[in-house]
Scaffold this active site. Structure first.
Site, PDB file in Angstrom:
ATOM      1  N   TYR A   5      -2.042  -0.455  11.002  1.00 11.32           N
ATOM      2  CA  TYR A   5      -2.140  -1.146   9.703  1.00 11.32           C
ATOM      3  C   TYR A   5      -0.932  -0.839   8.828  1.00 11.32           C
ATOM      4  CZ  TYR A   5      -3.340  -1.635   4.758  1.00 11.32           C
ATOM      5  OH  TYR A   5      -3.294  -1.917   3.415  1.00 11.32           O
TER       6      TYR A   5
ATOM      7  N   LYS B  53       2.112  -3.260   7.373  1.00  7.04           N
ATOM      8  CA  LYS B  53       2.398  -3.441   5.942  1.00  7.04           C
ATOM      9  C   LYS B  53       3.841  -3.014   5.642  1.00  7.04           C
ATOM     10  CE  LYS B  53       0.034  -4.565   2.980  1.00  7.04           C
ATOM     11  NZ  LYS B  53      -0.321  -5.898   2.402  1.00  7.04           N
TER      12      LYS B  53
ATOM     13  N   THR C 171       0.826  -1.206   0.000  1.00 10.94           N
ATOM     14  CA  THR C 171       0.000   0.000   0.000  1.00 10.94           C
ATOM     15  C   THR C 171       0.861   1.258   0.000  1.00 10.94           C
ATOM     16  OG1 THR C 171      -1.537   1.250   1.388  1.00 10.94           O
ATOM     17  CG2 THR C 171      -0.086  -0.259   2.519  1.00 10.94           C
ATOM     18  N   ASP C 172       0.268   2.364  -0.488  1.00 14.69           N
ATOM     19  CA  ASP C 172       0.981   3.650  -0.407  1.00 14.69           C
ATOM     20  C   ASP C 172       1.041   4.183   1.027  1.00 14.69           C
ATOM     21  OD1 ASP C 172      -1.707   4.299  -0.117  1.00 14.69           O
ATOM     22  OD2 ASP C 172      -1.728   5.874  -1.644  1.00 14.69           O
ATOM     23  N   GLU C 173       0.238   3.586   1.932  1.00 13.20           N
ATOM     24  CA  GLU C 173       0.213   4.110   3.308  1.00 13.20           C
ATOM     25  C   GLU C 173       1.538   3.897   4.032  1.00 13.20           C
ATOM     26  OE1 GLU C 173      -3.244   3.410   5.643  1.00 13.20           O
ATOM     27  OE2 GLU C 173      -4.599   3.647   3.955  1.00 13.20           O
TER      28      GLU C 173
HETATM   29  P1  NAD Z   1      -9.690  -7.389   2.046  1.00 13.98           P
HETATM   30  O1  NAD Z   1      -9.715  -7.104   3.517  1.00 13.98           O
HETATM   31  O2  NAD Z   1     -10.895  -7.116   1.234  1.00 13.98           O
HETATM   32  O3  NAD Z   1      -9.323  -8.941   1.815  1.00 13.98           O
HETATM   33  C1  NAD Z   1      -8.306  -9.585   2.527  1.00 13.98           C
HETATM   34  C2  NAD Z   1      -8.429 -11.089   2.251  1.00 13.98           C
HETATM   35  O4  NAD Z   1      -7.353 -11.750   2.942  1.00 13.98           O
HETATM   36  C3  NAD Z   1      -9.743 -11.704   2.768  1.00 13.98           C
HETATM   37  O5  NAD Z   1     -10.278 -12.573   1.799  1.00 13.98           O
HETATM   38  C4  NAD Z   1      -9.313 -12.472   3.995  1.00 13.98           C
HETATM   39  O6  NAD Z   1     -10.132 -13.595   4.284  1.00 13.98           O
HETATM   40  C5  NAD Z   1      -7.889 -12.879   3.645  1.00 13.98           C
HETATM   41  N1  NAD Z   1      -7.047 -13.109   4.830  1.00 13.98           N
HETATM   42  C6  NAD Z   1      -6.910 -12.304   5.911  1.00 13.98           C
HETATM   43  N2  NAD Z   1      -6.060 -12.874   6.794  1.00 13.98           N
HETATM   44  C7  NAD Z   1      -5.638 -14.055   6.244  1.00 13.98           C
HETATM   45  C8  NAD Z   1      -4.744 -15.061   6.664  1.00 13.98           C
HETATM   46  N3  NAD Z   1      -4.114 -14.997   7.842  1.00 13.98           N
HETATM   47  N4  NAD Z   1      -4.526 -16.109   5.837  1.00 13.98           N
HETATM   48  C9  NAD Z   1      -5.165 -16.199   4.642  1.00 13.98           C
HETATM   49  N5  NAD Z   1      -6.040 -15.269   4.208  1.00 13.98           N
HETATM   50  C10 NAD Z   1      -6.270 -14.202   4.988  1.00 13.98           C
HETATM   51  O7  NAD Z   1      -8.426  -6.626   1.514  1.00 13.98           O
HETATM   52  P2  NAD Z   1      -8.223  -5.872   0.105  1.00 13.98           P
HETATM   53  O8  NAD Z   1      -8.750  -4.505   0.215  1.00 13.98           O
HETATM   54  O9  NAD Z   1      -8.656  -6.766  -0.980  1.00 13.98           O
HETATM   55  O10 NAD Z   1      -6.624  -5.751   0.085  1.00 13.98           O
HETATM   56  C11 NAD Z   1      -5.819  -6.827  -0.434  1.00 13.98           C
HETATM   57  C12 NAD Z   1      -4.351  -6.461  -0.298  1.00 13.98           C
HETATM   58  O11 NAD Z   1      -4.102  -5.257  -1.014  1.00 13.98           O
HETATM   59  C13 NAD Z   1      -3.899  -6.209   1.140  1.00 13.98           C
HETATM   60  O12 NAD Z   1      -2.601  -6.728   1.280  1.00 13.98           O
HETATM   61  C14 NAD Z   1      -3.887  -4.692   1.252  1.00 13.98           C
HETATM   62  O13 NAD Z   1      -2.931  -4.262   2.193  1.00 13.98           O
HETATM   63  C15 NAD Z   1      -3.492  -4.299  -0.163  1.00 13.98           C
HETATM   64  N6  NAD Z   1      -3.975  -2.973  -0.618  1.00 13.98           N
HETATM   65  C16 NAD Z   1      -5.302  -2.632  -0.477  1.00 13.98           C
HETATM   66  C17 NAD Z   1      -5.731  -1.403  -0.988  1.00 13.98           C
HETATM   67  C18 NAD Z   1      -7.183  -0.980  -0.881  1.00 13.98           C
HETATM   68  O14 NAD Z   1      -7.507   0.163  -1.219  1.00 13.98           O
HETATM   69  N7  NAD Z   1      -8.109  -1.832  -0.484  1.00 13.98           N
HETATM   70  C19 NAD Z   1      -4.822  -0.535  -1.596  1.00 13.98           C
HETATM   71  C20 NAD Z   1      -3.479  -0.919  -1.697  1.00 13.98           C
HETATM   72  C21 NAD Z   1      -3.068  -2.154  -1.219  1.00 13.98           C
HETATM   73  O1  DAU Z   2      -4.189   3.952   0.432  1.00  9.25           O
HETATM   74  C1  DAU Z   2      -4.406   2.583   0.353  1.00  9.25           C
HETATM   75  C2  DAU Z   2      -5.248   2.113   1.515  1.00  9.25           C
HETATM   76  O2  DAU Z   2      -6.572   2.582   1.278  1.00  9.25           O
HETATM   77  C3  DAU Z   2      -5.230   0.590   1.688  1.00  9.25           C
HETATM   78  O3  DAU Z   2      -3.930   0.178   2.000  1.00  9.25           O
HETATM   79  C4  DAU Z   2      -6.211   0.162   2.788  1.00  9.25           C
HETATM   80  O4  DAU Z   2      -6.251  -1.249   2.853  1.00  9.25           O
HETATM   81  C5  DAU Z   2      -7.580   0.702   2.445  1.00  9.25           C
HETATM   82  O5  DAU Z   2      -8.486   0.384   3.480  1.00  9.25           O
HETATM   83  C6  DAU Z   2      -7.541   2.211   2.241  1.00  9.25           C
HETATM   84  O6  DAU Z   2      -7.272   2.883   3.494  1.00  9.25           O
HETATM   85  P1  DAU Z   2      -8.053   4.230   3.911  1.00  9.25           P
HETATM   86  O7  DAU Z   2      -7.974   4.378   5.382  1.00  9.25           O
HETATM   87  O8  DAU Z   2      -7.620   5.376   3.070  1.00  9.25           O
HETATM   88  O9  DAU Z   2      -9.555   3.813   3.434  1.00  9.25           O
HETATM   89  P2  DAU Z   2     -10.985   4.047   4.113  1.00  9.25           P
HETATM   90  O10 DAU Z   2     -12.005   3.672   3.097  1.00  9.25           O
HETATM   91  O11 DAU Z   2     -11.088   3.447   5.471  1.00  9.25           O
HETATM   92  O12 DAU Z   2     -11.035   5.629   4.303  1.00  9.25           O
HETATM   93  C7  DAU Z   2     -10.881   6.511   3.192  1.00  9.25           C
HETATM   94  C8  DAU Z   2     -10.931   7.919   3.740  1.00  9.25           C
HETATM   95  O13 DAU Z   2     -12.278   8.205   4.173  1.00  9.25           O
HETATM   96  C9  DAU Z   2     -10.062   8.156   4.961  1.00  9.25           C
HETATM   97  O14 DAU Z   2      -9.528   9.474   4.902  1.00  9.25           O
HETATM   98  C10 DAU Z   2     -11.025   8.027   6.152  1.00  9.25           C
HETATM   99  C11 DAU Z   2     -12.329   8.520   5.563  1.00  9.25           C
HETATM  100  N1  DAU Z   2     -13.558   7.895   6.084  1.00  9.25           N
HETATM  101  C12 DAU Z   2     -13.635   6.543   6.115  1.00  9.25           C
HETATM  102  C13 DAU Z   2     -14.785   5.911   6.533  1.00  9.25           C
HETATM  103  C14 DAU Z   2     -14.860   4.392   6.594  1.00  9.25           C
HETATM  104  C15 DAU Z   2     -14.654   8.688   6.424  1.00  9.25           C
HETATM  105  O15 DAU Z   2     -14.590   9.930   6.378  1.00  9.25           O
HETATM  106  N2  DAU Z   2     -15.792   8.067   6.828  1.00  9.25           N
HETATM  107  C16 DAU Z   2     -15.910   6.694   6.917  1.00  9.25           C
HETATM  108  O16 DAU Z   2     -16.982   6.191   7.326  1.00  9.25           O
END
Ligand code: NAD
Ligand code: DAU
Length: 352
Positions: free
Chosen positions: A157, A161, A132-134
């Site tokens: 988190y 990562k 992630t970019d975080e």
């Molecule tokens: P998600 O939470 O939707 O899915 C995570 C999946 O991993 C689920 O299916 C869960 O059952 C599985 N999992 C969790 N713990 C496990 C374990 N111990 N063993 C096996 N499986 C397990 O997550 P996502 O949003 O699809 O993100 C996927 C990946 O991409 C993560 O590594 C996250 O850090 C990264 N990522 C997410 C975003 C985003 O915006 N969602 C952005 C950049 C990177």
């Molecule tokens: O940048 C990549 C990341 O983006 C991934 O690595 C994470 O897995 C993914 O969850 C996401 O993280 P964020 O914290 O940015 O996503 P989230 O959807 O939780 O929140 C997006 C923005 O919105 C953040 O600034 C918090 C705000 N927010 C979130 C929720 C859930 C609100 O204002 N209200 C809300 O109810």
């Protein structure tokens, strides 16, 4: 190519598997523990295909991972399994350390042992670590995250990562293990668990519930449609240079308030409320997230210039598709929300 995808029942993992099975010749072994965030229904459209297998396994289980490498003899791992929600990490960091750090370590060791045998046979192998970019922390008003930006993670988190990224890097540097890492910005699209901003807004609006905006809604995220991310991951895995990292992003910087208001406008047009002039009247400013990162923005020039990847979806078209999908799939939303999530506010630092 036989690919082990970890976390394939999650939001991005399921988009990746749908892409791999529909658009490439790869066969897929989906390794997923099925936490609250994993849902096999997200794979219904492809799980009947001959190239798909599923193993319900925790990546922290070294014996089970060794069996999977032995049984399937994959040529690649695409590692997405993780605890992914920042708010949950604030309330309960332990599971994030367990899966994101210990799990990645366990997976790396299982994969390295398997790779020793693969190497001896002269076969190819590659490990893509999806991050992630975080990990870079937060930006001020200017600037972009590049692959050279220093790591400065701010939440449990993102620290977990960042730690996993360092493990992957060290396994390459020390053991020559063939890795490539990607760091992506915020994804949105179909099948995202309704705890993240965009599905929360859509589903709260449809239910007539308050739409929670943290702080003043001025924090900025850089949005990418999930199918563009899936294609980028495949590109990085197949064409990226070993040992390198690639930032992935869609050039879509928006304040949270802009995103929320745009979704309300799309809903007003697609399914006008019978009682409200606009869904915008549900917008409610609530307590800020502790340690809330102000701004993320990705410089994606490396993947664009080196590997020729560019996003296909604009934010407008992607958001229209996403809202339409949630309108048409409310049954999915009801079914994925099991007993562990009831729409309560997370991330204020309580323990769970
Ligand atoms: P998600 O939470 O939707 O899915 C995570 C999946 O991993 C689920 O299916 C869960 O059952 C599985 N999992 C969790 N713990 C496990 C374990 N111990 N063993 C096996 N499986 C397990 O997550 P996502 O949003 O699809 O993100 C996927 C990946 O991409 C993560 O590594 C996250 O850090 C990264 N990522 C997410 C975003 C985003 O915006 N969602 C952005 C950049 C990177
Ligand atoms: O940048 C990549 C990341 O983006 C991934 O690595 C994470 O897995 C993914 O969850 C996401 O993280 P964020 O914290 O940015 O996503 P989230 O959807 O939780 O929140 C997006 C923005 O919105 C953040 O600034 C918090 C705000 N927010 C979130 C929720 C859930 C609100 O204002 N209200 C809300 O109810």
């Amino acid at each position: 190519m036989r690919i082990v995808v970890t976390g394939g029942a999650g939001f991005i993992g399921s988009a990746l598997i749908r892409f791999l099975l529909r658009e490439t010749d790869a066969t897929v072994v989906n390794v997923d523990k099925l936490t609250y965030a994993g849902n096999l229904e997200s794979l219904d459209s492809v799980s009947g295909l001959p190239g798909y297998s599923f193993e319900q396994v925790d990546i922290c289980d070294a014996d089970a991972m060794a069996r999977i490498f032995h049984d399937y003899q994959p040529s690649a791992v695409m590692h997405l399994a993780a605890e992914s929600h920042v708010d949950r990490s604030i309330d309960g960091p332990a599971q994030f350390i367990e899966t994101n750090l210990v799990g990645t370590y366990t997976l790396l060791e299982s994969a390295r042992k398997y790779w020793d045998a693969v190497k001896a046979d002269g076969r190819q192998f590659r490990f893509l670590h999806v991050s992630t970019d975080e990990v870079y922390g937060t930006l001020g008003e200017d600037g972009l995250f590049t692959e050279e930006t220093n790591y400065k993670p701010n939440s449990p988190y993102s620290a977990s990562k960042a730690g996993s990224d360092h493990l992957v890097r060290a396994w390459h540097h020390t053991y020559g293990f063939p890795v490539v890492t990607s760091n992506c910005s915020n994804n949105y699209g179909p099948y995202q668990f309704p705890e993240k901003l965009i599905p929360v807004v859509i589903l709260n609006a449809l239910a007539g519930r308050p739409i929670p905006v943290y702080g003043e809604g001025k924090n900025i995220r850089d949005w990418l449609y999930v199918d563009d991310h899936a294609r980028a991951l495949y590109t990085v895995m197949t064409e990226g240079r070993e040992g390198e990292t690639y930032n992935i992003g869609g050039h879509n910087e928006k304040t949270n308030l802009e995103v929320v208001q745009t979704i309300c406008e799309i809903l007003d047009a697609m399914t006008p409320s019978e009682t409200l002039d606009s869904y915008k009247s549900l917008i409610t400013f609530v307590a800020d997230r502790p340690g809330h990162d102000q701004r993320y923005a990705i410089d994606a020039s490396k993947i664009e210039h080196e590997l020729g990847w560019v996003p296909a979806e604009s934010f407008d078209s992607g958001l229209q598709k996403t809202v339409r999908w949630y309108l048409d799939n409310q049954d999915w939303c009801n079914r994925v929300v099991d007993g562990s999530y009831r729409g309560e506010r997370l991330g204020l630092g309580g323990t769970s």
